[in-house]
Design a protein around this motif. Structure first.
Motif, mmCIF file in Angstrom:
data_model
loop_
_atom_site.group_PDB
_atom_site.id
_atom_site.type_symbol
_atom_site.label_atom_id
_atom_site.label_comp_id
_atom_site.label_asym_id
_atom_site.label_seq_id
_atom_site.Cartn_x
_atom_site.Cartn_y
_atom_site.Cartn_z
ATOM 1 N N ASN A 175 50.281 59.730 55.386
ATOM 2 C CA ASN A 175 51.138 58.619 55.831
ATOM 3 C C ASN A 175 51.889 57.946 54.686
ATOM 4 O OD1 ASN A 175 50.271 58.957 58.493
ATOM 5 N ND2 ASN A 175 48.511 57.618 58.177
ATOM 6 N N ARG A 176 51.618 58.394 53.430
ATOM 7 C CA ARG A 176 52.237 57.770 52.251
ATOM 8 C C ARG A 176 52.033 56.250 52.285
ATOM 9 N NH1 ARG A 176 52.761 60.847 48.416
ATOM 10 N NH2 ARG A 176 54.485 59.715 47.545
ATOM 11 N N THR A 177 50.788 55.837 52.547
ATOM 12 C CA THR A 177 50.416 54.435 52.718
ATOM 13 C C THR A 177 50.684 53.626 51.454
ATOM 14 O OG1 THR A 177 48.659 55.193 54.178
ATOM 15 C CG2 THR A 177 48.533 52.904 53.418
ATOM 16 N N VAL A 178 51.329 52.473 51.627
ATOM 17 C CA VAL A 178 51.583 51.559 50.519
ATOM 18 C C VAL A 178 50.505 50.470 50.550
ATOM 19 C CG1 VAL A 178 53.183 49.866 49.549
ATOM 20 C CG2 VAL A 178 54.066 51.983 50.557
ATOM 21 N N LEU A 179 49.824 50.278 49.419
ATOM 22 C CA LEU A 179 48.789 49.246 49.307
ATOM 23 C C LEU A 179 49.241 48.193 48.305
ATOM 24 C CD1 LEU A 179 45.501 51.350 49.181
ATOM 25 C CD2 LEU A 179 46.501 50.167 51.127
ATOM 26 N N LEU A 224 42.623 53.341 52.286
ATOM 27 C CA LEU A 224 41.983 53.568 50.994
ATOM 28 C C LEU A 224 40.632 54.239 51.194
ATOM 29 C CD1 LEU A 224 41.903 53.360 47.944
ATOM 30 C CD2 LEU A 224 41.109 50.991 48.189
ATOM 31 N N GLY A 225 39.885 53.815 52.184
ATOM 32 C CA GLY A 225 38.593 54.431 52.493
ATOM 33 C C GLY A 225 38.738 55.906 52.804
ATOM 34 N N LEU A 237 48.688 58.456 40.388
ATOM 35 C CA LEU A 237 49.613 57.725 41.248
ATOM 36 C C LEU A 237 50.403 56.735 40.405
ATOM 37 C CD1 LEU A 237 47.089 56.790 44.092
ATOM 38 C CD2 LEU A 237 48.741 58.662 44.134
ATOM 39 N N ASP A 238 51.645 56.502 40.781
ATOM 40 C CA ASP A 238 52.453 55.488 40.107
ATOM 41 C C ASP A 238 52.482 54.227 40.953
ATOM 42 O OD1 ASP A 238 53.134 57.075 37.899
ATOM 43 O OD2 ASP A 238 54.695 58.076 39.060
#
Length: 156
Positions: free
Chosen positions: A118-122, A150-151, A65-66
């Motif tokens: 969902n292409r979740t941004v953390l 993340l889980g 991942l970037d």
């Protein structure tokens, strides 16, 4: 001789699945905790393997991942682009291209997008635990508010 990575649970038990025949073997890995972590085993199908025992508290998932980082510590200047190699509930391992000013014990903020549906941004704060040239290992600063995304990402 093939090498198989096996995660050791908190109770020092581990499960090995023979890649040759699929036999499942549960065993006590506690006796290897303070010794060598690579052990040779012979399956009942007579195939010999090396097992790498992973005593980490949480599962570490290999990723590609970037993202970005920013140094938050007092006196820290800089930030940049990162390539995340692995991630767990407790931390992250990434590499940085070129020169950087990341040092052990600094607090940084990392931001990245999971490759989930969902292409979740953390966006998480982390403490730098290891710096080996351009390979950085960090521990997330606050595990209590672990993102659900993340889980789920780690389970898939």
């Amino acid at each position: 001789m093939p090498e198989v990575k096996v995660h050791v649970r908190e109770n020092n038990t581990a499960t090995f699945i023979c890649p040759s025949c699929g036999t499942v073997k549960h065993f006590d890995a506690g006796r290897f905790h303070h010794q060598r972590h690579i052990v040779s085993v012979r399956c009942r199908c007579q195939q010999v393997f090396s097992i790498l025992l992973d005593f980490r508290r949480t599962y570490r998932k290999q990723t590609s991942l970037d993202g970005t980082y920013e140094i938050l510590s007092e006196g820290g200047v800089g930030g940049g682009i990162i390539h995340i190699n692995n991630i767990s509930r407790g931390g992250i391992g990434f590499s940085v291209s070129g020169l950087h000013r990341i040092e052990k014990d600094q607090v940084i903020q990392v931001e990245f997008q999971l490759n989930d549906k969902n292409r979740t941004v953390l966006k998480k704060q982390a403490v730098v635990r290891s710096v080996r040239q351009n390979s950085i290992g960090c521990e997330f600063k606050c595990n209590a508010d672990l993102d659900k995304a993340l889980g789920f990402f780690l389970q898939n």
